[in-house]
Scaffold this active site. Structure first.
Site, short mmCIF file in Angstrom:
data_model
loop_
_atom_site.label_atom_id
_atom_site.label_comp_id
_atom_site.label_asym_id
_atom_site.label_seq_id
_atom_site.Cartn_x
_atom_site.Cartn_y
_atom_site.Cartn_z
N LYS A 87 0.84 -1.21 0.00
CA LYS A 87 0.00 0.00 0.00
C LYS A 87 0.87 1.26 0.00
CE LYS A 87 -1.70 1.56 4.10
NZ LYS A 87 -1.41 2.98 4.40
N ASN A 88 1.87 1.27 0.87
CA ASN A 88 2.65 2.50 1.03
C ASN A 88 3.60 2.77 -0.14
OD1 ASN A 88 1.33 2.89 3.40
ND2 ASN A 88 3.08 2.49 4.75
N CYS A 122 -4.74 12.41 13.03
CA CYS A 122 -5.53 11.19 12.86
C CYS A 122 -5.35 10.36 14.12
CB CYS A 122 -5.10 10.44 11.61
SG CYS A 122 -3.50 9.69 11.77
N ARG A 149 0.54 14.31 13.00
CA ARG A 149 0.89 14.16 11.59
C ARG A 149 0.90 15.48 10.82
NH1 ARG A 149 -1.08 8.31 9.54
NH2 ARG A 149 0.87 8.49 8.42
N ASP A 175 4.92 0.72 12.09
CA ASP A 175 3.75 0.01 11.54
C ASP A 175 3.68 -1.46 11.99
OD1 ASP A 175 2.88 2.29 10.35
OD2 ASP A 175 3.37 1.71 8.30
N ARG A 234 -8.23 -0.73 5.17
CA ARG A 234 -7.39 0.30 4.53
C ARG A 234 -6.05 -0.28 4.08
NH1 ARG A 234 -5.79 4.20 8.33
NH2 ARG A 234 -4.47 4.67 6.58
C1 UD1 Z 1 4.45 6.86 6.27
C2 UD1 Z 1 3.59 5.63 6.11
C3 UD1 Z 1 3.08 5.16 7.46
C4 UD1 Z 1 4.23 4.97 8.43
C5 UD1 Z 1 5.11 6.23 8.49
C6 UD1 Z 1 6.36 6.05 9.33
C7 UD1 Z 1 2.62 5.91 3.92
C8 UD1 Z 1 1.38 6.11 3.12
N1 UD1 Z 1 2.48 5.93 5.25
O1 UD1 Z 1 3.60 7.89 6.79
O2 UD1 Z 1 2.39 3.92 7.28
O3 UD1 Z 1 3.73 4.70 9.71
O4 UD1 Z 1 5.54 6.59 7.16
O5 UD1 Z 1 7.11 5.00 8.87
O6 UD1 Z 1 3.69 5.71 3.39
N2 UD1 Z 1 6.25 14.77 10.50
C9 UD1 Z 1 6.33 16.13 10.77
N3 UD1 Z 1 6.22 17.01 9.72
C10 UD1 Z 1 6.03 16.58 8.43
C11 UD1 Z 1 5.96 15.19 8.17
C12 UD1 Z 1 6.08 14.31 9.23
O7 UD1 Z 1 6.48 16.54 11.91
O8 UD1 Z 1 5.94 17.42 7.53
C13 UD1 Z 1 6.31 13.80 11.63
C14 UD1 Z 1 4.98 13.05 11.78
O9 UD1 Z 1 4.06 13.77 12.56
C15 UD1 Z 1 5.43 11.77 12.44
C16 UD1 Z 1 6.82 11.52 11.83
O10 UD1 Z 1 7.25 12.79 11.31
O11 UD1 Z 1 5.57 11.96 13.82
C17 UD1 Z 1 6.84 10.47 10.74
O12 UD1 Z 1 6.04 10.86 9.68
P1 UD1 Z 1 6.32 10.44 8.16
O13 UD1 Z 1 7.61 9.69 8.05
O14 UD1 Z 1 6.13 11.63 7.31
O15 UD1 Z 1 5.14 9.41 7.93
P2 UD1 Z 1 4.08 9.41 6.76
O16 UD1 Z 1 4.74 9.68 5.46
O17 UD1 Z 1 2.91 10.22 7.17
#
Ligand code: UD1
Length: 424
Positions: free
Chosen positions: A22-23, A116, A121, A305, A397
């Site tokens: 999915k990711n 969420c 996030r 995850d 999902r």
């Molecule tokens: C992706 C995965 C999700 C997984 C996560 C961490 C997908 C669709 N989802 O989510 O399943 O759990 O990686 O491995 O690929 N953060 C900030 N600012 C930002 C972006 C992120 O502070 O602009 C923080 C987030 O709040 C969180 C952490 O960084 O605490 C990790 O987020 P991120 O690596 O971006 O995860 P996702 O891409 O949302």
């Protein structure tokens, strides 16, 4: 809304094949918007999140078809860079469309995805990355407008290796003028898959899998055919379920190299794992042992995850285990539900202290998010008696018919409509 009804206690056994990730699929579907020609993507799982992404692409004017796990997208007909609020709120991953839409139209309108179930996030790193490429970012309440006449390559340093921000910047930079370097990039296998997909469309991206990614901008991208990598989190979920039920399962069409940290934890717990290049045999014939400290961290460290699923295993392992969650602040929602099934787990800030009990007992529990839901299914498979897992839409999902997946390898699990069990 459906329930899963699980009769626990049967050791899982047999052979299973893993569906596409999915990711990896979500950003790749978004990236297909960058092509001038049609794109065909294989091994795309049938999941709720994938259908929402396809609905958004259709809403933007794309022709998109999903049949037999093959998605065909014709991006040439896209007419708009406006992502509707209703679709944006349905799925956080719609933020992936920011980079490609900005690159293609010079403008994208979207809404803050908001927090969420698993945490706040934020998307500040996405926005800062796009701004570094020359985008003007306007935030009006929850509405965000990003615009740029022409994106220009830049050196971008991420404070944290965010998966989504790395992917968004890669997608925006492929059509930018000149070279972009992302320093402190996330290193997840899904980012390597995105690089391969972009390069198949004739982009010039290198370094994915390391913490520095370089993108040389090109003027246009062609169509291509591509195959999504196997889902490492689904693989890990099956591995943990086999260990929790003390079974033996061969897992095919997977990529063990993406699961090194989980394999290490499971071996410490006493699980036997034999590895080939795209196959694994997992077995556990006796009670597993506690693991003193498992800490979630960005890849290649232990993935957030899989934290909930492994906690279920540790809840029935011999001794005291400690798990620390460092990625998301709200990711212990499965703990109360596991305790309802007899687990002995105490949470202090972002650490969980798990005193293994010999047995979990069937109960009615509720999935609060995708991976917490998977953890409860594993608990139900391992427990004595009948477990009902409510709010299965969270699990849908990310798992393509989880009940069929586990039934194939001997799990006693059926799906039924929410009302028929609870109110009849
Ligand atoms: C992706 C995965 C999700 C997984 C996560 C961490 C997908 C669709 N989802 O989510 O399943 O759990 O990686 O491995 O690929 N953060 C900030 N600012 C930002 C972006 C992120 O502070 O602009 C923080 C987030 O709040 C969180 C952490 O960084 O605490 C990790 O987020 P991120 O690596 O971006 O995860 P996702 O891409 O949302």
């Amino acid at each position: 809304m459906d329930n899963l009804v699980i009769e626990g206690g049967a050791p899982l056994s047999g052979t299973i094949r893993i569906h596409g990730a999915k990711n990896a699929a979500l950003p790749i579907l978004a990236a297909s918007l960058l092509a001038d020609e049609s794109v065909t993507i294989g091994n795309v799982p049938n999941l709720l999140d994938i259908e929402v992404m396809l609905d958004i692409l259709r809403d933007l004017g794309c022709k998109a078809r999903h049949q037999d796990r093959v998605v065909t997208i014709e991006p040439a007909t896209v007419t708009s860079g406006h992502i509707p609020e209703t679709l944006m709120r349905k799925m956080r991953s719609s933020v992936f469309l920011m980079g490609p839409l900005l690159a293609r139209f010079g403008e994208v309108h979207l809404y803050q995805p908001g927090g969420c179930a698993i945490g706040e996030r934020k998307i500040d790193l996405h926005l800062r990355g796009l701004a570094a490429l020359g985008a003007k970012i306007e935030e009006k309440g929850s509405r965000i407008i990003c615009s740029a006449k022409k994106l220009k390559g830049a050196e971008i340093s991420l404070d944290f290796p965010s998966v989504g921000a790395t992917e968004n910047i890669m997608m925006a930079a492929v059509l930018a003028e000149g070279r972009t370097t992302i320093i402190g990039a996330a290193r997840e296998p899904e980012i390597q898959d995105l690089q391969q997909f972009l390069n198949k469309m004739n982009a010039r991206v290198s370094g994915a899998g390391t913490d520095t990614i370089t993108i040389e901008g090109v003027s246009s991208l062609n169509g291509c055919e591509f195959e999504i990598i196997p889902d490492r989190i689904v693989t890990g979920t099956v591995m943990v379920a086999v260990a929790a039920t003390r079974g033996e399962v061969t897992i095919e069409r997977t990529c063990p190299a993406h699961l090194t940290s989980l394999i290490h934890v499971l071996r410490r717990a006493g699980v036997q794992i034999d590895i080939g290049s795209d196959i694994m045999n997992v077995s556990a014939y006796k009670r597993t042992k506690a693991v003193d400290r498992v800490v979630t961290s960005p890849y290649p460290a232990f993935p957030t995850d899989l934290q909930a699923q492994v906690m279920t295993l540790l809840a029935i392992s011999d001794g005291v285990s400690v798990m620390k969650e460092t990625i998301f602040e709200g990711r212990f929602k499965h703990v109360d539900e596991l305790c309802r099934m007899g687990a002995d787990i105490r949470v202090d800030l972002n650490s969980a202290f798990i005193r293994g009990v010999p047995q979990l007992y069937g109960s009615t529990v509720r999935a609060s998010d995708l991976r917490a839901g998977a953890a409860l299914v594993i608990a139900g498979l391992a427990a004595q008696g009948c477990t009902v897992v409510e709010h299965v839409h969270h699990i849908d999902r990310g798992y393509d018919r989880i009940e069929e997946m586990f039934t194939q390898i001997g799990g006693n699990i059926v799906r039924e409509a929410y009302k028929s069990r609870v109110y009849s």
